[in-house]
Structures are given as C-alpha cells and as structure tokens.
Design a protein around this motif. Structure first.
Motif: not given
Length: 221
Positions: A26-33
C-alpha cells in the motif's frame, strides 16, 4: 529483584508477515501513484532487514529518495499497519496468550521491547489485550541511540532486574540480552536467520518451548 522475560514483538509474538506485505505494498502503491517509484514492491529486501529501526528501513528501501519522501512514506506505512491490525488482518503466533498467562502465573515479570513505533505497538497490545500480562511495552522510540541493547538496559534499570531472558528472532535481541547479562532465547520463526540464532543461548521452534527452558535452567547472574 525481579526475574523478567523480555519479548521482542515482530516475528516473536506478532506474525508481522500477516500485515507486512499488505501495508508495504500500500505504501509503495502510493509512491507509484505519485511517480516516486517504478516496479514491484521490494518485499524481499525488507524481509532481509526485518527488525531494524524504521529510519534504517527507509534508508535501505529508498536509498535515492529525499528525506521528506522517506518520512512521508514512513508515516503512511505506519498508518496502514495500524489500520490493518485494527481490522483484524494480523495474528499472534500460536500459543502467545497461553504462554503469557502461564508466565505471569509463575511470577515472571513480562515486558515487550521492540524496534516498532509506539502507535504500532499500542495497536497490537490493545487489539489482543496483552496488557493483561505485560507489565510495560517499550519502543525503540524511547531510546535516542535506537539501540535495542540500550532499550533493554532501560528496562533492567527501571525495574531492578537481575535475572531473566530476552526472547527474540534477530541478532539485535540476542546482543541486547548478552549486553545486559540476560539469557538469550532465539526464535526460529518467519524472519529469523540461522547465522544470527547460533549466537543465542537457546533456540526454539515454538513459544511453548520457553516453559521447558525455564523448568530446566536455573537463572543465576
């Protein structure tokens, strides 16, 4: 004089892997977004460093990112961990509550000393009612050096502990025990590494084995 059993939290009492991958993704999905990360979430890298303080985690996982990005990711990651705990997505290792109840009934004073942050630890302790048996939970946040040995030393000093055990799955737990004249019990669990565990006084494959160690070994320091 108190005889104590000081437990690590992650990978010792709490099955961190049950929420870790979810929260980290979830944290890295936020970074990807946000355009701050490309590719898969570095789960394997985190497993290799599991147990280190979170600032070290983000220095390792995000070595080329600015401090502000690391801090924002840390905050979001912690929030997702806590929410996953509260939602019941996590789990304790088998036999945790029964062991803590037995240790308490036997007169042992129980503590938690963890590299986890205070809100995270409070969420676990509250969700599973561990305060029924745990005298106090200590976070690495309480020690300026971010050294587990210093954290255990604070517990030893505050409670005048002369005899006891430190139970954990990583080298930092073993070193903390020996630095404070306590017996190190290494847990061969999810995040453990055999080369680290070899330095422990005892190695267990399940928490119930702690009772056997207590029954057969007289602690004298």
């Amino acid at each position: 004089m108190q005889q104590a059993v000081i437990f690590d939290m992650d990978g010792t009492l709490f099955r961190t892997e049950t929420i870790l991958e979810r929260a980290l993704d979830e944290a890295f999905e936020r970074l990807r977004n946000e355009g701050q990360w490309q590719g898969a979430t570095p789960i394997a890298t985190y497993r290799n460093i599991m147990g280190v303080p979170l600032p070290v985690v983000w220095e390792t996982l995000l070595p080329y990112h600015e401090t502000a990005v690391r801090e924002a990711t840390d905050t979001y990651f912690l929030m997702r961990l806590v929410e996953n705990i509260k939602s019941g997505n996590g789990a304790l290792y088998p036999g945790v509550t029964a062991l803590l109840e037995q240790l308490s009934a036997m007169g042992h004073t129980i503590f938690i000393a963890s590299n986890g942050l205070i809100p995270y630890l409070e969420a676990i302790v509250s969700h599973y009612g561990l305060n029924r048996w745990v005298t106090e939970t200590y976070s690495i946040e309480q020690i300026e050096t971010l050294d587990k040995g210093d954290l255990v030393a604070q517990i030893v000093a505050e409670y005048d502990i002369q005899d006891g055990f430190v139970v954990g799955d990583r080298l930092s737990d073993i070193v903390a025990a020996k630095a404070n004249g306590l017996i190190a019990i290494g847990c061969r669990f999810y995040f453990s590494q055999d080369d680290e565990l070899r330095q422990a006084d005892h190695i267990i494959d399940g928490l119930a084995e702690i009772l056997d160690i207590l029954a057969t070994r007289h602690v004298s320091r």
